[in-house]
Design a protein around this motif. Structure first.
Motif, PDB file in Angstrom:
ATOM      1  N   LEU A 151      22.036  -2.820   0.295  1.00  0.00           N
ATOM      2  CA  LEU A 151      22.497  -3.025   1.665  1.00  0.00           C
ATOM      3  C   LEU A 151      23.094  -4.416   1.844  1.00  0.00           C
ATOM      4  O   LEU A 151      24.127  -4.574   2.499  1.00  0.00           O
ATOM      5  CB  LEU A 151      21.345  -2.823   2.648  1.00  0.00           C
ATOM      6  CG  LEU A 151      21.703  -3.023   4.123  1.00  0.00           C
ATOM      7  CD1 LEU A 151      22.787  -2.044   4.568  1.00  0.00           C
ATOM      8  CD2 LEU A 151      20.468  -2.890   5.012  1.00  0.00           C
ATOM      9  N   ALA A 152      22.463  -5.431   1.237  1.00  0.00           N
ATOM     10  CA  ALA A 152      22.991  -6.795   1.339  1.00  0.00           C
ATOM     11  C   ALA A 152      24.375  -6.888   0.705  1.00  0.00           C
ATOM     12  O   ALA A 152      25.273  -7.565   1.230  1.00  0.00           O
ATOM     13  CB  ALA A 152      22.031  -7.785   0.673  1.00  0.00           C
ATOM     14  N   LEU A 159      16.566  -0.273   7.454  1.00  0.00           N
ATOM     15  CA  LEU A 159      17.199   0.402   6.326  1.00  0.00           C
ATOM     16  C   LEU A 159      17.400   1.902   6.534  1.00  0.00           C
ATOM     17  O   LEU A 159      18.230   2.507   5.875  1.00  0.00           O
ATOM     18  CB  LEU A 159      16.388   0.169   5.050  1.00  0.00           C
ATOM     19  CG  LEU A 159      16.678  -1.166   4.352  1.00  0.00           C
ATOM     20  CD1 LEU A 159      15.607  -1.475   3.333  1.00  0.00           C
ATOM     21  CD2 LEU A 159      18.037  -1.128   3.691  1.00  0.00           C
ATOM     22  N   GLN A 160      16.666   2.506   7.427  1.00  0.00           N
ATOM     23  CA  GLN A 160      16.863   3.929   7.727  1.00  0.00           C
ATOM     24  C   GLN A 160      17.620   4.127   9.031  1.00  0.00           C
ATOM     25  O   GLN A 160      17.506   5.158   9.680  1.00  0.00           O
ATOM     26  CB  GLN A 160      15.512   4.643   7.800  1.00  0.00           C
ATOM     27  CG  GLN A 160      14.820   4.789   6.452  1.00  0.00           C
ATOM     28  CD  GLN A 160      13.486   5.497   6.571  1.00  0.00           C
ATOM     29  OE1 GLN A 160      12.671   5.112   7.393  1.00  0.00           O
ATOM     30  NE2 GLN A 160      13.270   6.512   5.762  1.00  0.00           N
ATOM     31  N   ASP A 214       6.825  -5.856   7.307  1.00  0.00           N
ATOM     32  CA  ASP A 214       7.905  -5.550   6.366  1.00  0.00           C
ATOM     33  C   ASP A 214       9.244  -5.473   7.087  1.00  0.00           C
ATOM     34  O   ASP A 214      10.282  -5.751   6.506  1.00  0.00           O
ATOM     35  CB  ASP A 214       7.676  -4.315   5.485  1.00  0.00           C
ATOM     36  CG  ASP A 214       7.965  -2.963   6.130  1.00  0.00           C
ATOM     37  OD1 ASP A 214       8.237  -2.905   7.343  1.00  0.00           O
ATOM     38  OD2 ASP A 214       7.909  -1.953   5.406  1.00  0.00           O
ATOM     39  N   ASP A 215       9.235  -5.129   8.406  1.00  0.00           N
ATOM     40  CA  ASP A 215      10.495  -5.080   9.147  1.00  0.00           C
ATOM     41  C   ASP A 215      11.158  -6.445   9.209  1.00  0.00           C
ATOM     42  O   ASP A 215      12.393  -6.548   9.190  1.00  0.00           O
ATOM     43  CB  ASP A 215      10.251  -4.554  10.571  1.00  0.00           C
ATOM     44  CG  ASP A 215       9.857  -3.095  10.595  1.00  0.00           C
ATOM     45  OD1 ASP A 215      10.381  -2.324   9.777  1.00  0.00           O
ATOM     46  OD2 ASP A 215       9.008  -2.718  11.435  1.00  0.00           O
ATOM     47  N   GLU A 216      10.334  -7.499   9.275  1.00  0.00           N
ATOM     48  CA  GLU A 216      10.902  -8.859   9.365  1.00  0.00           C
ATOM     49  C   GLU A 216      11.671  -9.220   8.102  1.00  0.00           C
ATOM     50  O   GLU A 216      12.728  -9.868   8.165  1.00  0.00           O
ATOM     51  CB  GLU A 216       9.794  -9.885   9.658  1.00  0.00           C
ATOM     52  CG  GLU A 216       8.906 -10.287   8.493  1.00  0.00           C
ATOM     53  CD  GLU A 216       7.982  -9.205   7.972  1.00  0.00           C
ATOM     54  OE1 GLU A 216       7.510  -9.348   6.824  1.00  0.00           O
ATOM     55  OE2 GLU A 216       7.696  -8.241   8.705  1.00  0.00           O
ATOM     56  N   GLN A 232      14.804   4.993  -5.241  1.00  0.00           N
ATOM     57  CA  GLN A 232      15.831   5.804  -4.590  1.00  0.00           C
ATOM     58  C   GLN A 232      15.619   5.942  -3.079  1.00  0.00           C
ATOM     59  O   GLN A 232      16.501   6.405  -2.361  1.00  0.00           O
ATOM     60  CB  GLN A 232      15.877   7.222  -5.208  1.00  0.00           C
ATOM     61  CG  GLN A 232      16.652   7.299  -6.517  1.00  0.00           C
ATOM     62  CD  GLN A 232      15.862   6.698  -7.668  1.00  0.00           C
ATOM     63  OE1 GLN A 232      14.693   7.027  -7.856  1.00  0.00           O
ATOM     64  NE2 GLN A 232      16.474   5.809  -8.431  1.00  0.00           N
ATOM     65  N   TYR A 233      14.431   5.532  -2.632  1.00  0.00           N
ATOM     66  CA  TYR A 233      14.118   5.655  -1.210  1.00  0.00           C
ATOM     67  C   TYR A 233      14.859   4.586  -0.423  1.00  0.00           C
ATOM     68  O   TYR A 233      15.184   3.510  -0.933  1.00  0.00           O
ATOM     69  CB  TYR A 233      12.607   5.528  -1.018  1.00  0.00           C
ATOM     70  CG  TYR A 233      12.122   5.748   0.392  1.00  0.00           C
ATOM     71  CD1 TYR A 233      12.499   6.865   1.113  1.00  0.00           C
ATOM     72  CD2 TYR A 233      11.270   4.821   0.999  1.00  0.00           C
ATOM     73  CE1 TYR A 233      12.041   7.067   2.403  1.00  0.00           C
ATOM     74  CE2 TYR A 233      10.801   5.020   2.284  1.00  0.00           C
ATOM     75  CZ  TYR A 233      11.193   6.146   2.986  1.00  0.00           C
ATOM     76  OH  TYR A 233      10.743   6.333   4.270  1.00  0.00           O
ATOM     77  N   ALA A 234      15.130   4.883   0.854  1.00  0.00           N
ATOM     78  CA  ALA A 234      15.876   3.937   1.687  1.00  0.00           C
ATOM     79  C   ALA A 234      15.171   2.595   1.807  1.00  0.00           C
ATOM     80  O   ALA A 234      15.824   1.550   1.884  1.00  0.00           O
ATOM     81  CB  ALA A 234      16.098   4.540   3.074  1.00  0.00           C
TER      82      ALA A 234
END
Length: 222
Positions: A198-199, A146-147, A18-20, A187-189
């Motif tokens: 974020l984009a 994202l965090q 998921d980090d990718e 609502q979570y990061a």
């Protein structure tokens, strides 16, 4: 303006599946759209009866990734600091030699020990090799998490390279939705809504609709 050609080979090192997508999903889609290759190496998955691994494969298929692998079993999830650094570097070096990437993306170190371990191992593995003089080295990009706001105040993510993903943001969001186990609270990061927000925020920093931000660690112009 920097573009991407069909000769581009992107290799992403992700601490966890998921980090990718969170860090590089737009870049992945853009390079594939332009005829290049995308390869992903994740280091470990949680002990969740294979759920995240299945989500990873679904995301990789959706993104038409050219190759992907997971280096270590779930026993090492959040325990990569127990793996000898030599072994981590060897795995990275072998995969780089196999793929011969033109761009390598690595995670920014954060409060998550796996992210920091992968970052340090990648930095060591990406050093300029003494035995390969006059070879064009791959560009090194550091992607965000994202965090990333929850990090020591001395470690600040200050981007100096932006990738316009206005045309790819929908691909990125859909790919992240493959990770249903992670996308549980808007609502979570870490959520599909946060990916979109974020984009947009990164895009507004450079006056475009949507962007991914990176730290350019190394680039060679020939």
């Amino acid at each position: 303006m920097i573009g991407f050609s069909e000769k581009e080979r992107l290799l992403i090192f992700a601490p966890h599946p998921d980090d990718e997508i969170l860090g590089c999903g737009g870049l992945m889609a853009k390079i594939k759209k332009n005829g290049g290759q995308v390869h992903v190496a994740a280091f470990s998955t949680p002990s969740d009866k294979g759920i995240r691994e299945k989500e990873f494969l679904k995301a990789m298929n959706l993104m038409k990734t050219d190759s992907w692998k997971i280096f270590y079993p779930s026993d090492f999830h959040l325990r990569l600091d127990t793996v000898p650094m030599f072994d981590l570097i060897q795995n990275i070096e072998h995969y780089v030699k196999e793929i011969q990437p033109t761009i390598i993306a690595i995670p920014f170190p954060s409060f998550n020990q796996d992210h920091t371990v992968v970052y340090n191992a990648c930095i060591a593995a990406m050093r300029s090799p003494a035995k390969e003089i006059n070879k064009v080295l791959p560009s090194i990009l550091i992607y965000e998490f994202l965090q990333i706001g929850w990090i020591p105040h001395t470690d600040v993510f200050v981007p100096n390279l932006y990738v316009d993903i206005t045309a790819e943001i929908d691909n990125k969001v859909e790919a992240f939705k493959c990770y249903k186990s992670q996308n549980v609270n808007p609502q979570y990061a870490i959520s599909s809504d946060s990916v979109q927000i974020l984009a947009q925020m990164r895009g507004h920093e450079v006056s475009i609709n949507a962007a991914e931000a990176y730290i350019l660690k190394r680039a060679c112009i020939v």
